[in-house]
Enzyme design. Structure first.
Site, short mmCIF file in Angstrom:
data_model
loop_
_atom_site.label_atom_id
_atom_site.label_comp_id
_atom_site.label_asym_id
_atom_site.label_seq_id
_atom_site.Cartn_x
_atom_site.Cartn_y
_atom_site.Cartn_z
N GLU A 78 26.35 69.60 150.83
CA GLU A 78 25.24 68.90 151.50
C GLU A 78 25.75 67.86 152.50
OE1 GLU A 78 26.22 68.50 148.43
OE2 GLU A 78 26.09 66.39 147.80
N CYS A 82 28.71 68.17 142.26
CA CYS A 82 29.53 67.05 141.80
C CYS A 82 28.95 66.40 140.53
CB CYS A 82 29.74 66.06 142.94
SG CYS A 82 31.20 65.04 142.67
N GLY A 113 26.41 61.97 142.88
CA GLY A 113 26.09 60.56 142.64
C GLY A 113 26.92 60.10 141.47
N GLU A 114 26.27 59.57 140.48
CA GLU A 114 26.99 59.12 139.28
C GLU A 114 26.27 59.73 138.08
OE1 GLU A 114 29.90 57.52 138.93
OE2 GLU A 114 29.47 57.98 136.84
N SER A 115 26.97 60.64 137.42
CA SER A 115 26.31 61.43 136.36
C SER A 115 25.82 60.57 135.20
CB SER A 115 27.24 62.53 135.86
OG SER A 115 28.47 61.99 135.45
N ILE A 121 34.59 64.11 146.19
CA ILE A 121 34.50 62.65 146.04
C ILE A 121 34.48 62.32 144.55
CG2 ILE A 121 33.15 60.58 146.60
CD1 ILE A 121 31.83 62.25 148.90
N ARG A 122 35.59 61.86 144.06
CA ARG A 122 35.74 61.58 142.61
C ARG A 122 35.13 62.75 141.81
NH1 ARG A 122 33.34 56.97 140.51
NH2 ARG A 122 34.98 56.88 138.98
N HIS A 143 30.70 68.80 147.70
CA HIS A 143 29.40 68.42 148.27
C HIS A 143 29.07 69.19 149.55
CE1 HIS A 143 28.82 64.60 145.97
NE2 HIS A 143 30.13 64.59 145.93
#
Ligand code: GLN
Length: 196
Positions: free
Chosen positions: A178, A78, A46-48, A136-137, A176
Site C-alpha cells: 500500500e 505487516c 501499524g502496531e499489532s 518496516i519492523r 507494505h
C-alpha cells in the site's frame, strides 16, 4: 462486494487509496455494525498490539475472529500479517491474534539494523516486474502448516523466510504494498481470494 479496511490504527488510508486505484470503493470500518456488513476485510500495517487491544476494547475482537473463521476474505499487511497468524513466537504480554492462517510469525524479525528496508521480490501468481517490498519492523513466517501456500520468501543469512502467504481466503504479507503505488497485491487479493 463491500471491502472494509480496519481503521483502528495504522496506515488504513493508504489501503483505501490502493483499493480505489483498483477500481474498488473501500470503506473504513471500526464498529461492530460496519464489520458485520462487509464482505472482505483488509487489516493494515501499524502496531499489532495496539490494533488487538483496540479491537478488544471496542468489542470487535471476537466478531473479527469469527468472520475470518467463517470464510470472509481477509488481507493483512505487516501488523495485519501478525493479526491473522494462528500464533506469535514472541508476543507482547497478553497479545492475541484473530487467526486465519495456520502459521506462527516472528515479530520484528529482521532485527534492529535492518528494521526498515526495501527489496525486490518474486511473488507467485503476480507476473511482470519484481514486486518492491517495503519492510518496516516487519514480521516473517517462522513456520506454517502444509495447507499454507508460500507466495514470496526472502533469504536472510542463507535461510529462506516466507514473507507472503495465503490459506483459503486469507492473504498476508510482511511488507507494505500500500506504500509503493504498485497495486498488484491488492488486485491479487481482489481477484484471487475475494472471488474464490
Ligand atoms: N512491528 C509491528 C508489530 O509488531 C508491525 C510493523 C508494521 O506494521 N509496519 O505490529
Amino acid at each position: 462486494m463491500k471491502v472494509g479496511v480496519l481503521a483502528l490504527q495504522g496506515d488504513f488510508r493508504e489501503h483505501l487509496f490502493a483499493l480505489g486505484e483498483c477500481g474498488v470503493t473501500g470503506e473504513l470500518v471500526k464498529s461492530a455494525e460496519e464489520i458485520s456488513k462487509i464482505d472482505a476485510l483488509i487489516i493494515p500495517g501499524g502496531e499489532s498490539t495496539t490494533i488487538s487491544k483496540l479491537a478488544k476494547s471496542f468489542g470487535l475482537f471476537d466478531l473479527i475472529t469469527k468472520r475470518i473463521a467463517d470464510g470472509m476474505p481477509t488481507y493483512g499487511s505487516c501488523a495485519g500479517m501478525i493479526l491473522v497468524a494462528k500464533s506469535i513466537l514472541d508476543p507482547a504480554s497478553g497479545q492475541e491474534t484473530f487467526g486465519g492462517i495456520d502459521m506462527q510469525v516472528r515479530r520484528n524479525a529482521f532485527g534492529r539494523q535492518t528494521e526498515s528496508f526495501e527489496v525486490d521480490l518474486e511473488f507467485k501468481g503476480i507476473s511482470g516486474a519484481p514486486l518492491r517490498g517495503v519492510f518496516i519492523r516487519a514480521p516473517w513466517v517462522e513456520s506454517s502448516a502444509p495447507g499454507v501456500e508460500i507466495l514470496a520468501s526472502m533469504q536472510v543469512a542463507g535461510v529462506s523466510h516466507p514473507v507472503a502467504v495465503s490459506q483459503g481466503r486469507v492473504l498476508a504479507t510482511s511488507f507494505h504494498p500500500e506504500l509503493t503505488g504498485d497495486n498488484r497485491v491488492h488486485r491479487y487479493f481482489l481477484e484471487e481470494l475475494c472471488k474464490k
